[in-house]
Write a protein that holds these residues in place. Structure first.
Motif, mmCIF file in Angstrom:
data_model
loop_
_atom_site.group_PDB
_atom_site.id
_atom_site.type_symbol
_atom_site.label_atom_id
_atom_site.label_comp_id
_atom_site.label_asym_id
_atom_site.label_seq_id
_atom_site.Cartn_x
_atom_site.Cartn_y
_atom_site.Cartn_z
ATOM 1 N N LYS A 77 -3.886 5.244 -2.802
ATOM 2 C CA LYS A 77 -5.184 5.798 -3.180
ATOM 3 C C LYS A 77 -6.189 4.730 -3.578
ATOM 4 C CE LYS A 77 -3.051 10.046 -4.931
ATOM 5 N NZ LYS A 77 -2.883 10.937 -6.113
ATOM 6 N N LEU A 78 -5.724 3.486 -3.654
ATOM 7 C CA LEU A 78 -6.611 2.405 -4.082
ATOM 8 C C LEU A 78 -7.415 1.859 -2.924
ATOM 9 C CD1 LEU A 78 -4.160 0.399 -6.387
ATOM 10 C CD2 LEU A 78 -5.867 2.088 -7.086
ATOM 11 N N LYS A 124 1.299 5.023 -6.105
ATOM 12 C CA LYS A 124 -0.071 5.507 -5.990
ATOM 13 C C LYS A 124 -1.011 4.481 -5.381
ATOM 14 C CE LYS A 124 0.571 8.381 -10.133
ATOM 15 N NZ LYS A 124 0.103 8.659 -11.510
ATOM 16 N N ASN A 125 -0.449 3.381 -4.879
ATOM 17 C CA ASN A 125 -1.300 2.339 -4.321
ATOM 18 C C ASN A 125 -2.096 2.802 -3.116
ATOM 19 O OD1 ASN A 125 -0.331 0.664 -6.262
ATOM 20 N ND2 ASN A 125 1.021 -0.522 -4.920
ATOM 21 N N ASP A 173 -9.226 -3.091 -5.145
ATOM 22 C CA ASP A 173 -8.317 -2.756 -6.242
ATOM 23 C C ASP A 173 -6.858 -2.985 -5.859
ATOM 24 O OD1 ASP A 173 -10.397 -2.033 -7.917
ATOM 25 O OD2 ASP A 173 -10.362 0.067 -7.303
ATOM 26 N N LEU A 174 -6.529 -2.720 -4.600
ATOM 27 C CA LEU A 174 -5.159 -2.939 -4.137
ATOM 28 C C LEU A 174 -4.792 -4.409 -4.244
ATOM 29 C CD1 LEU A 174 -2.757 -1.437 -2.728
ATOM 30 C CD2 LEU A 174 -3.670 -2.356 -0.574
ATOM 31 N N GLU A 224 -4.428 -5.440 -8.013
ATOM 32 C CA GLU A 224 -3.170 -4.993 -8.601
ATOM 33 C C GLU A 224 -2.005 -5.903 -8.171
ATOM 34 O OE1 GLU A 224 -2.356 -2.497 -10.675
ATOM 35 O OE2 GLU A 224 -4.449 -1.922 -10.992
ATOM 36 N N ARG A 248 0.830 -1.214 0.000
ATOM 37 C CA ARG A 248 0.000 0.000 0.000
ATOM 38 C C ARG A 248 0.860 1.257 0.000
ATOM 39 N NH1 ARG A 248 -5.053 1.468 0.573
ATOM 40 N NH2 ARG A 248 -5.799 -0.648 0.956
#
Length: 433
Positions: A110-111, A107-108, A115-116, A119, A103
């Motif tokens: 912001k997920l 930009k992770n 979604d994290l 990805e 995380r």
């Protein structure tokens, strides 16, 4: 009405709508450039490690002590080990250990949690081939390169340790030397999908857009049932095109018509209601100003409110009591009284003897009126509104009135961008349109 297609007429039709073609080309160019930008080569950083299961030879001594078929037992051990190393438990344990660190990368943060997770597992791959289980973690080569490198390497090494431990739990026999061989994460740089390039993408996009628009306009050319060129109606409307105008018909064509009329006296103007009335009025005024005693017979108004002075004349009323003066020309107006013409041919003969020019305005109404009036006329002109009239109108008029000996030609008004004919006064040659 048969559509007369030539390559030249199609090209003219296309360039009449050049703005649409230009807009499509610009849109295609932009789409192609955008595609070229967004599909640019995007190198990836990949860390890959592996766990190899030793061959049968390193197991055979132990297996012979417990089974008569060491080969089958070995295959079972290997399959169980592979399944354990790639199990859902391994994946979940790996994500639980690395989630917090994942995380904090790029930009992770912001997920959302879903979604994290997606990805992470999109970047992770586990698969087996032969005697080996491979583990890799792939990331874009971007501004977080060093952080991503360290993370990707750690993910692979951690997964290797978890997978190895899980395999040993399921198959303790793997714990002996040379039975599970681990190769830690190694960095590799691989290229993404090859881009078409910005310039090439723009060119391809513009070319495709223009090609599609040309095909669409080709279909539109044949689907457009309006008069697209004088060649479409030349066989019906005679060999002369007196004039084509973007707006209402003008009087500049009247001298040409008068010259072709010559010694004949009765001119029938038929076609679109407004166009035929305007042309009849213009020619009637011109003929009167030229010193010819002129009569205009107008059948363009059938509202019932206008007095049927032509019908009164045909019924025996004196001509002087029926006519009205309009701009130097005498005028008779008729409704359905056209039907009495053939029964009173002497009345028509009397008009042609009295007047040097008799202009009959008879819009096409698919009621047989043109057939009747055409018989008592010396010459015929078609007055057509290109923006409104269709092939069925031209075919209908032709079926009622066609007479190549009487037809002088046609006048076309309100010619829109779809018109591809000429605008000169000349004998119609099909190849010229």
């Amino acid at each position: 009405m048969k559509r007369n297609f030539t390559f030249k007429s199609y090209i003219v039709y296309v360039f009449r709508y050049w703005l649409i073609l230009a807009v499509c080309a610009i849109i295609g160019l932009g789409a192609g450039i955008g595609y070229g930008i967004f599909t640019a080569n995007n190198d990836k950083i990949v860390y890959r490690g592996s766990i190899a299961v030793g061959g049968l030879s390193v197991f055979v001594d132990d297996l012979q002590e417990v089974t008569e078929n060491p080969s089958s037992a070995y295959n079972t051990i290997k399959s169980e080990a592979f399944a354990a190393m790639q199990s859902e438990w391994v994946l979940e344990e790996l994500y639980a250990r690395k989630q917090s660190e994942w995380r904090n990368i790029g930009k992770n943060g912001k997920l959302g949690s879903v979604d994290l997770r997606k990805e992470f597992f999109d970047a992770l791959s586990l698969w087996d081939s032969g005697y080996i289980v491979y583990i890799s973690f792939e990331q874009d080569k971007d501004e977080f390169i060093e952080q991503r490198k360290a993370f990707a390497k750690d993910v692979v090494d951690t997964c290797l340790n978890i997978s190895r431990s899980q395999a040993l739990i399921h198959e303790p026999m793997l714990g002996k030397e040379n039975r599970l061989m681990v190769v830690n994460a190694i960095e590799k740089t691989v290229g993404g999908d090859k881009s078409v390039g910005i310039l090439r993408g723009g060119f391809i996009g513009a070319a495709v857009a223009v090609a599609l628009e040309l095909l669409a306009m080709f279909a539109a050319f044949f689907a457009d049932r309006r008069i697209l060129g004088y060649a479409d109606i030349a066989s019906v409307a005679g060999g002369r095109l007196y004039g084509v105008c973007g707006g209402a018909v003008t009087g500049k064509i009247c001298p040409k018509i008068d010259s072709d009329l010559g010694g004949d006296r009765i001119l029938l103007i038929c076609g679109d209601e407004d166009a035929s009335r305007r042309l009849a009025e213009l020619y009637g005024e011109y003929a009167a100003e030229a010193g010819n005693r002129t009569l205009r017979i107008d059948f363009s108004r059938t509202d019932g409110e206008t007095a049927d002075t032509f019908g009164e004349y045909m019924s025996g009323k004196k001509l002087a009591d029926c006519i009205a003066d309009e701009n130097g020309a005498d005028v008779l107006r008729g409704n359905q009284s056209w039907a009495t013409v053939l029964k009173n041919s002497d009345k028509i003969s009397g008009l042609s003897e009295t007047y040097r020019r008799v202009v009959v305005c008879a819009p096409y109404r698919d009621n047989g009126s043109l057939n009747v009036l055409g018989r008592v006329s010396d010459k015929i002109i078609f007055a057509l509104n290109q923006s409104r009239q269709r092939a069925s109108d031209i075919d209908g008029m032709a079926s009622e009135i066609y007479d190549n000996k009487k037809t002088l030609g046609a006048v076309i008004e309100y010619a829109g961008k779809s018109f591809v004919g000429g605008s000169t006064y000349s004998a119609a040659q099909e190849e010229d349109y």
